[in-house]
Design a protein around this motif. Structure first.
Motif, PDB file in Angstrom:
ATOM      1  N   LYS A 287       0.330  58.362  13.212  1.00 59.63           N
ATOM      2  CA  LYS A 287      -0.157  57.816  14.472  1.00 59.63           C
ATOM      3  C   LYS A 287      -0.477  56.320  14.363  1.00 59.63           C
ATOM      4  CE  LYS A 287      -4.316  58.690  17.205  1.00 59.63           C
ATOM      5  NZ  LYS A 287      -5.362  59.709  17.368  1.00 59.63           N
ATOM      6  N   ALA A 288      -1.024  55.957  13.219  1.00 59.55           N
ATOM      7  CA  ALA A 288      -1.461  54.574  13.047  1.00 59.55           C
ATOM      8  C   ALA A 288      -0.300  53.593  13.122  1.00 59.55           C
ATOM      9  CB  ALA A 288      -2.180  54.427  11.714  1.00 59.55           C
TER      10      ALA A 288
ATOM     11  N   ALA B 284     -25.372  48.410   4.239  1.00 60.04           N
ATOM     12  CA  ALA B 284     -26.563  48.977   4.869  1.00 60.04           C
ATOM     13  C   ALA B 284     -26.212  49.609   6.204  1.00 60.04           C
ATOM     14  CB  ALA B 284     -27.609  47.895   5.068  1.00 60.04           C
ATOM     15  N   ASN B 285     -25.171  49.074   6.822  1.00 60.02           N
ATOM     16  CA  ASN B 285     -24.720  49.623   8.093  1.00 60.02           C
ATOM     17  C   ASN B 285     -23.215  49.818   8.048  1.00 60.02           C
ATOM     18  OD1 ASN B 285     -27.238  49.398   9.821  1.00 60.02           O
ATOM     19  ND2 ASN B 285     -27.049  47.327   9.003  1.00 60.02           N
ATOM     20  N   ILE B 286     -22.780  50.879   8.651  1.00 59.64           N
ATOM     21  CA  ILE B 286     -21.365  51.208   8.600  1.00 59.64           C
ATOM     22  C   ILE B 286     -20.782  51.166  10.018  1.00 59.64           C
ATOM     23  CG2 ILE B 286     -19.689  52.972   7.941  1.00 59.64           C
ATOM     24  CD1 ILE B 286     -21.253  52.026   5.582  1.00 59.64           C
ATOM     25  N   VAL B 287     -19.729  50.372  10.170  1.00 58.19           N
ATOM     26  CA  VAL B 287     -19.008  50.382  11.447  1.00 58.19           C
ATOM     27  C   VAL B 287     -17.929  51.446  11.329  1.00 58.19           C
ATOM     28  CG1 VAL B 287     -17.541  49.069  13.004  1.00 58.19           C
ATOM     29  CG2 VAL B 287     -19.401  47.927  11.788  1.00 58.19           C
ATOM     30  N   VAL B 288     -17.942  52.396  12.243  1.00 58.27           N
ATOM     31  CA  VAL B 288     -16.905  53.421  12.237  1.00 58.27           C
ATOM     32  C   VAL B 288     -16.061  53.226  13.486  1.00 58.27           C
ATOM     33  CG1 VAL B 288     -16.427  55.882  12.289  1.00 58.27           C
ATOM     34  CG2 VAL B 288     -18.357  55.023  10.982  1.00 58.27           C
ATOM     35  N   ILE B 289     -14.773  53.036  13.275  1.00 63.88           N
ATOM     36  CA  ILE B 289     -13.908  52.769  14.419  1.00 63.88           C
ATOM     37  C   ILE B 289     -12.709  53.696  14.360  1.00 63.88           C
ATOM     38  CG2 ILE B 289     -12.702  50.890  13.199  1.00 63.88           C
ATOM     39  CD1 ILE B 289     -12.512  49.441  15.909  1.00 63.88           C
ATOM     40  N   SER B 290     -12.321  54.185  15.490  1.00 63.28           N
ATOM     41  CA  SER B 290     -11.179  55.065  15.545  1.00 63.28           C
ATOM     42  C   SER B 290      -9.913  54.233  15.424  1.00 63.28           C
ATOM     43  CB  SER B 290     -11.218  55.822  16.871  1.00 63.28           C
ATOM     44  OG  SER B 290     -10.031  56.540  17.004  1.00 63.28           O
ATOM     45  N   GLY B 291      -8.958  54.757  14.690  1.00 65.10           N
ATOM     46  CA  GLY B 291      -7.732  54.016  14.442  1.00 65.10           C
ATOM     47  C   GLY B 291      -6.872  53.827  15.674  1.00 65.10           C
ATOM     48  N   ASP B 292      -7.194  54.515  16.761  1.00 63.41           N
ATOM     49  CA  ASP B 292      -6.363  54.380  17.947  1.00 63.41           C
ATOM     50  C   ASP B 292      -7.063  53.620  19.063  1.00 63.41           C
ATOM     51  OD1 ASP B 292      -8.264  56.161  18.647  1.00 63.41           O
ATOM     52  OD2 ASP B 292      -6.926  57.875  18.891  1.00 63.41           O
ATOM     53  N   LEU B 293      -8.092  52.862  18.699  1.00 61.41           N
ATOM     54  CA  LEU B 293      -8.843  52.138  19.724  1.00 61.41           C
ATOM     55  C   LEU B 293      -8.252  50.752  19.949  1.00 61.41           C
ATOM     56  CD1 LEU B 293     -11.316  51.953  21.615  1.00 61.41           C
ATOM     57  CD2 LEU B 293     -12.564  50.985  19.693  1.00 61.41           C
ATOM     58  N   VAL B 294      -7.858  50.519  21.176  1.00 59.42           N
ATOM     59  CA  VAL B 294      -7.362  49.201  21.547  1.00 59.42           C
ATOM     60  C   VAL B 294      -8.441  48.595  22.428  1.00 59.42           C
ATOM     61  CG1 VAL B 294      -5.529  47.927  22.702  1.00 59.42           C
ATOM     62  CG2 VAL B 294      -5.016  50.040  21.475  1.00 59.42           C
TER      63      VAL B 294
ATOM     64  N   ALA C  62       0.502  60.822   5.350  1.00 62.49           N
ATOM     65  CA  ALA C  62       0.094  59.765   6.260  1.00 62.49           C
ATOM     66  C   ALA C  62      -0.504  58.615   5.470  1.00 62.49           C
ATOM     67  CB  ALA C  62      -0.910  60.305   7.275  1.00 62.49           C
ATOM     68  N   SER C  63      -1.352  58.968   4.515  1.00 66.93           N
ATOM     69  CA  SER C  63      -2.036  57.901   3.798  1.00 66.93           C
ATOM     70  C   SER C  63      -1.051  57.092   2.969  1.00 66.93           C
ATOM     71  CB  SER C  63      -3.171  58.485   2.962  1.00 66.93           C
ATOM     72  OG  SER C  63      -2.775  58.697   1.661  1.00 66.93           O
ATOM     73  N   ALA C  64      -0.059  57.759   2.399  1.00 67.15           N
ATOM     74  CA  ALA C  64       0.942  57.026   1.621  1.00 67.15           C
ATOM     75  C   ALA C  64       1.702  56.051   2.516  1.00 67.15           C
ATOM     76  CB  ALA C  64       1.912  58.009   0.979  1.00 67.15           C
ATOM     77  N   LYS C  65       2.068  56.532   3.683  1.00 69.89           N
ATOM     78  CA  LYS C  65       2.828  55.670   4.585  1.00 69.89           C
ATOM     79  C   LYS C  65       1.995  54.482   5.053  1.00 69.89           C
ATOM     80  CE  LYS C  65       6.360  58.774   6.175  1.00 69.89           C
ATOM     81  NZ  LYS C  65       6.918  59.595   7.226  1.00 69.89           N
ATOM     82  N   VAL C  66       0.761  54.770   5.430  1.00 73.10           N
ATOM     83  CA  VAL C  66      -0.093  53.693   5.924  1.00 73.10           C
ATOM     84  C   VAL C  66      -0.354  52.702   4.808  1.00 73.10           C
ATOM     85  CG1 VAL C  66      -2.399  53.125   6.776  1.00 73.10           C
ATOM     86  CG2 VAL C  66      -1.158  55.080   7.718  1.00 73.10           C
ATOM     87  N   SER C  67      -0.587  53.223   3.625  1.00 75.22           N
ATOM     88  CA  SER C  67      -0.934  52.322   2.546  1.00 75.22           C
ATOM     89  C   SER C  67       0.259  51.463   2.156  1.00 75.22           C
ATOM     90  CB  SER C  67      -1.542  53.142   1.416  1.00 75.22           C
ATOM     91  OG  SER C  67      -0.898  53.042   0.263  1.00 75.22           O
TER      92      SER C  67
END
Lengths: 785, 453
Positions: free
Chosen positions: B28-29, B106-116, B63-68
């Motif tokens: 998807k990415a 200390a803080n983690i930003v979590v973002i969805s890979g499909d967010l435009v 998926a991870s292999a392809k993305v990487s």
């Protein structure tokens, strides 16, 4: 001109604005006062409540009012006949009487049968005080009606200013859900605080089928002003089981969404509106009027008695919200403090203090009387040396000398309280005998009755209890003999008729019967009492129902406006200290905590130390039993106190107390030393110790029994010296300061004399020359005594 | 500030939600949006936020292999990316749990890979930081009101019920479910504490969160049942704002530091212990209400959308062709004459071929005479025959469209072949699929069956 105009053909008659005024609230919250008088005629800041409502209706250009009377209808009629509106043409009052109505619903059905209401009308009860301009609400309502015939009612509510507000006006919790765009009411939920309730508010998801945004609000107070379409009356007739306007009608309409009827909300922004629906709100609304929130309905506008049975009023306004009528005489040495109104013909004699209270006309207040937060109606006599706190005293009552009346007490019409008697908190006394004995608040009123009880008429009733003969009344009017006996006792004579009054209730030479004594630990009692609610219970309320643990709500102290700031500061310090003791904090942390408090309250370290010291001393004794709420000790700290009080008559008892004191002192002396650096600070501590032992000032009502320490004052001084809390010089300075004081202020100096002598001798031994003179001086003095 | 923040991109898998767009195994990415790979958008957002360390989580090894390998070959930005694979079926919160030891900020930003989105991440991070929040969530307004699409008396479908305070700064209630809900249970303590609580359905959670690491890990560690961020973790943290009220600090839980006394005790007594403690105490009673779940509301004119299924994939593509958006998101300047993005190597037919404003056309694509392209995205190396009309559609790389075809609201995947005179409306054509001559398709999904590859 005018009649011809309206008669002209083809011209629509102008809609007359009508109102229905319910002059009976169908509740029993004001018992036993309402046995003898209707609630709407009770004076609120010396004006009958009904007049506020009528004046408001007249000011809002209402042309016709249907006053619905039930209990004491004759009295209300008489009042209306004599009032200033009886002769007015633009404001017509029709009295509708039905003596057997038991609920607002029945009243509405009756009015529907009479078919007198043809257009939109205002529905209000005769105990609402407001300065709202209803025109805007009416306009909103009519606009909605034009678009949608089903918009049948607009409810007026106001925002509670803070979390303590609801509690202050004795309201139950109210939750509403509204469509935030149209202000349409979707859900209305009342909780009277009893019974179990879930921790979540269920909201139907299908509401979101018609709107995206819904507001849930718990910060609204229902003002009990409704703008209604005529259909409302019809709905009451159609649903013959509707009794209460909110509990049955509003909730009923909301639950029958499919019928299409819609209710809307109008939230007040700046206007004032409040209903006197129990004694708590009686106090709160009175205070609001005194503090001018309800302007122009304040005493000094003298709006409300232009004529009528109560006579013209002549109030003038003084600084700090003090209102006095002409012909009030206050002795030079008496003090009238903030938020007080006094009616004409009243005299206040030497040394009396009236604070945050309302006193009616032709009252007599003797010498050295203290009245705080009380409501005293007309023709009341209070003899010398009595103390009244947050009580309601009805017309014609007599309080004999040296009586103490505790918070929340109700003294009904013509009762006599005997000399030196102590009326416990939250008790009510009347010349009427209570006929039926039920649990104190279970018979509340129809308004709070649960669904299952609604069918049973014995649980409902009009305020005076004039219910069908088959069911018992709450009380009978006092007989002629009873009144005669009371009148005789009032003037100190021996009554002709033999009437046995309950002497343990009203004291020797008193007249009256116990109506009800309520447990001050019962939340339901204190919640609706005329006395302000306890701070601790507010805090509990705030903490939520989660686990019942208490959080300190320091700011709420300000809500209880008539607590002495010194007392509240003392309380803050002592609670902080107790918390530290309970948590077992070490000294550094205690210093930090107190430091925070010191800054917040803008005090000095010595101020903190003084009350830390007295609290610490208090821990050697059992939990104090305070005479006023301001001093009550929170439940969680009670365990810190000692179980028993030592017997001070014996040497063993005294030693025991001293041993306890020494243990505490050893522990906390470093803290006190840290805070009491200068000589002046240490002298202050000694003066506080005096107050503590003499139970004066901030300790007057605290019930801390500092008196017991008075017996060992000398030894306490010694211990303070030994533990280096107070040095030689401060003792010296204190002694010198006291030397020239009046005799009764030297009690403790005398007690400490042996110690002081010892101190001087010790001094002399060290620096022989200087000391010798002083010792001689001291000797002379003690010789005189 | 940047050091305190670390980011996690939830890049997803070769998911089934986007079938048949990725039926040849493209993660998807790596699907194209506006002729860029989807993952570049969240990465761009993170770059803008000034974040350095980013974990990219992919479901499944493939998926991870392809993305990487894509990242290794193509990514040149300033981010330090690390690709990690998580089990195929794990939920979003499970994914975070598997990499818990890698989380350091200390803080983690979590973002969805499909967010435009063109919402400034810096502003969200600042909101989080200033309010000392346990978590902050980005909410975007919906384009259409859910109630307008629902019958009166019925609950709306697939909405987020978002309860906020009056100032719209705190998240006090959150419930979301794809199913119709019948009742919401709003906690009474929240309502009582704030007096007013507004529940609305016209905003949507777009899967961009900032979490306080400690709070997040505490929740993940103590509640093994938490599997999804949106369904479980967010509601849990929202509820927790109130349940801790007035309770004694419990020794083992990580957020015990939030109660004032505990913090005072923990604070080391330095040169000015009193002052420091005062600072903490001044938060005093309000401390539990200070640390809460914050919200950041995107405004109407900010773009914020997820390409989570085929429908939204097409929508995002369509939206991105709006000139000012493309400028912000693609960071390309449009062709000044036509206001579109036609690559310089594109061969346009000279006779009556028009490309509308905002259209994006990739390199080496050939458009014959009399073609018309409006509000569409066309990939690289495509061939369009004469008289082809493309409207509101997405055409990926290496697609051949023969003469006389009409496409409307259609997605054509890479390598597909549309034979002459076909008409397609609201269709999805899978990768390498061949559409027969003169077909007339409407509302159809056509793809090679999975078995063939």
């Amino acid at each position: 001109m005018a009649p011809r105009k309206s008669a002209a053909a083809g011209m629509e008659p102008k809609e007359t604005l009508t109102a229905i005024l319910l002059a009976d609230s169908f509740t029993q919250r004001f018992l036993p006062v309402t046995v003898e008088r209707p609630k709407v005629l009770l004076p609120l800041v010396n004006v009958p409540m009904l007049d506020y409502t009528l004046e408001w209706l007249a000011a809002n250009e209402v042309e016709e009012v249907f006053v619905f009377c039930c209990a004491h209808a004759d009295m209300i009629k008489e009042h209306l006949d004599e009032c200033k509106w009886s002769s007015q043409r633009t404001f017509k009052i029709h009295v509708v009487v039905s003596t057997n109505c038991l609920s607002a619903g029945e009243a509405m059905r009756l009015l529907d049968q009479k078919d007198v209401i043809k257009s939109d009308f205002i529905l209000i009860s005769g105990d609402v005080v407001s300065n709202l301009k209803i025109a805007t609400v009416l306009e909103e309502h009519r606009k909605r009606r034009q678009q949608d015939k089903n918009a049948i009612m607009t409810l007026v509510m106001k925002t509670a200013s803070d979390a303590g507000h609801r509690r202050r006006v004795g309201d139950t919790e109210l939750l509403v859900a509204v469509d935030s765009q149209s202000q349409r009411l979707l859900r209305y939920e009342e909780h009277d605080g009893t019974g179990k309730r879930s921790k979540a508010v269920p909201v139907d998801a299908h509401y979101f089928g018609e709107r995206d945004v819904i507001q849930l609000r718990s910060d609204l107070i229902d003002c009990h002003i409704y703008v209604c379409a005529p259909e409302v009356l019809m709905l009451f007739s159609d649903n013959f089981d509707y009794q209460n306007i909110r509990r049955d009608f509003v909730i009923g309409v909301l639950s029958e969404e499919e019928l299409g009827n819609k209710l809307f909300l109008h939230v007040l922004q700046h206007d004032y509106a409040a209903r006197v629906h129990n004694l708590r709100s009686y106090d709160a609304v009175s205070r609001d009027i005194l503090q001018r929130w309800a302007f122009p309905y304040v005493p000094d506008t003298n709006l409300l008695h232009k004529a009528g049975p109560w006579g013209e009023s002549t109030y003038t306004y003084g600084r700090h919200h003090i209102y006095k009528e002409r012909g009030v005489s206050v002795a030079r040495t008496a003090a009238v403090k903030r938020d007080t109104a006094i009616g004409s013909g009243t005299t206040v004699e030497d040394g009396s203090v009236i604070d945050a209270s309302v006193v009616g006309r032709n009252c007599r207040i003797g010498k050295n009387v203290r009245i705080t937060g009380c409501y005293i109606h007309d023709n009341v006599t209070i003899w010398d040396g009595s103390l009244l706190i947050s009580a309601l005293i009805c017309e014609g009552a007599t309080i004999m000398p040296d009586v103490v009346i505790g918070p929340g007490a109700i003294i009904s019409y013509k009762v006599v309280i005997g000399k030196g008697h102590h009326v416990p908190a939250y008790s009510s006394i009347s010349l009427c005998r209570r006929v039926e004995h039920r649990a104190s608040f279970s018979d509340d009123e129809l308004e709070y009755a649960q669904a299952g009880q609604q069918t049973s008429p014995s649980h409902s009733g009009s305020e005076s209890g004039r219910r069908p003969a088959a069911h018992g009344r709450p009380g009978d009017l006092p007989s002629v003999e009873v009144i005669g006996a009371a009148d005789a006792l009032r003037v100190g004579a021996i009554p002709e008729a033999e009437v046995e009054f309950e002497e343990h209730i009203v004291g020797r030479g008193g007249a009256g019967f116990l109506w009800g004594h309520n447990d001050p630990h019962d939340d339901a009692v204190t919640q609706f009492s005329i006395a302000p609610p306890l701070i601790a219970s507010i805090a509990l309320d705030e903490a939520g129902s989660d686990d019942g643990s208490v959080i300190t709500v320091g700011d709420d102290v300000q809500d209880l406006s008539h607590i002495d700031p010194e007392v509240s500061f003392k309380r803050e310090v002592s609670e902080t200290f107790l918390r530290c003791v309970k948590m077992g904090f070490d000294q550094d942390l205690v210093v930090i905590e107190l430091n925070g408090l010191k800054i917040a309250e803008d005090r000095s370290f010595a101020d903190c130390a003084r009350y830390v010291f007295t609290t610490m001393a208090g821990l050697c004794l059992p939990v104090p039993a305070p005479h006023s709420h301001a001093h009550s000790i929170k439940e969680e700290y009670r365990e810190l106190y000692n179980d028993s009080a030592p017997d001070m008559a014996t040497q063993a008892g005294r030693n025991q107390l001293l041993a306890r004191f020494l243990a505490k002192l050893k522990q906390w002396a470093p803290l006190l030393q840290r805070f009491l650096k200068t000589e002046d600070d240490q002298v202050e501590l000694l003066l506080t110790l005096e107050e503590f032992c003499g139970e004066e000032g901030a300790f007057e009502w605290s019930g801390e029994r500092g008196r017991l320490f008075g017996h060992v004052f000398n030894e306490v001084c010694q211990l303070l010296y030994d533990n280096e809390v107070i040095g030689e010089d401060p003792f010296d300075a204190w002694a010198r300061e006291k030397e020239h004081a009046e005799e009764d202020e030297r009690v403790f100096l005398r007690k400490a004399q042996p110690f002081l002598d010892w101190l001087r001798t010790a001094e002399t031994e060290e620096e022989s020359e200087e000391g010798s003179e002083e010792v001689e001086k001291e000797d002379e003095e003690s010789g005189e005594e | 500030m940047a050091l305190q923040f670390q980011a996690v991109v939830l890049a997803g898998s070769i998911g089934s939600q986007l079938y048949p767009l990725n039926s040849t195994g493209t993660p998807k990415a790596l699907l194209p949006i506006g002729n860029q790979h989807l993952i570049t958008y969240p990465l761009q957002t993170l770059e803008e936020g000034g974040i350095k360390d980013v974990l990219v989580l992919c479901q499944g090894e493939t998926a991870s292999a392809k993305v990487s390998s894509w990242i290794a070959k193509n990514y040149q930005g300033p981010l330090h990316l690390e690709v990690k694979s998580v089990p195929e079926d794990s939920g979003t919160a499970d994914a975070l749990r598997t990499v818990r030891d890698k989380l350091k900020g200390a803080n983690i930003v979590v973002i969805s890979g499909d967010l435009v989105a063109d919402v400034p991440l810096k502003a969200i991070m600042a909101t989080h930081y200033v309010n000392q929040s346990t978590a902050t969530s980005l909410l975007a307004p919906r384009k259409t009101s859910p109630s307008s699409e629902t019958k009166p008396g019925k609950a709306p479908k697939d909405v987020d019920y978002i309860g906020m305070d009056e100032a719209q700064k705190r998240l006090l209630f959150f419930a979301s479910s794809p199913e119709m809900k019948s009742k919401l249970r709003v906690p009474l303590t929240a309502l009582k504490q704030f007096g007013q609580l507004t529940v609305r359905t016209d905003f949507v959670d777009v899967h961009l969160y900032v979490f306080n690491l400690e709070a997040m890990l505490t929740a993940l560690d103590t509640r093994p049942a938490i599997s999804s961020i949106k369904q479980d973790l967010v509601p849990h943290l929202v509820r927790n704002q109130f349940s801790g009220l007035g309770r004694q600090p419990c020794a083992q839980s990580g957020d015990s530091a939030s109660t004032p006394t505990a913090r005072v005790m923990a604070s080391p007594f330095s040169a000015a212990p009193v002052q420091k403690a005062m600072e903490i105490l001044s938060l005093g009673e309000g401390a539990s209400s200070q640390r809460g779940f914050s919200v950041f509301l995107a405004s109407k004119d900010q773009f914020c959308m997820r390409a989570r299924d085929v429908h939204s994939y097409r929508e995002v593509n369509k939206e991105i062709t709006a000139p000012e958006l493309a400028l912000r998101l693609l960071q390309q300047k449009p062709n000044p004459k036509h206001d579109n993005y036609v690559h310089e190597s594109v061969q346009l037919g000279t006779n009556k071929t028009t490309v509308g404003a905002g259209c994006i056309i990739g390199p080496a694509t050939i458009l014959s005479d009399k073609c018309s392209v409006k509000r569409s995205v066309i990939g690289g190396s495509c061939k369009l025959g004469t008289n082809v009309k493309v409207l509101n559609s997405v055409i990926m790389d290496s697609v051949t469209i023969e003469e006389g075809c009409h496409l409307q609201n259609t997605v054509v995947c890479a390598g597909a072949h549309l034979k002459a005179k076909s008409t397609l409306n609201k269709c999805i054509v899978g990768p390498d699929y061949i559409v027969a001559e003169t077909s007339d398709l409407r509302d159809e999904v056509v793809a090679k069956s999975r078995a063939t590859h």
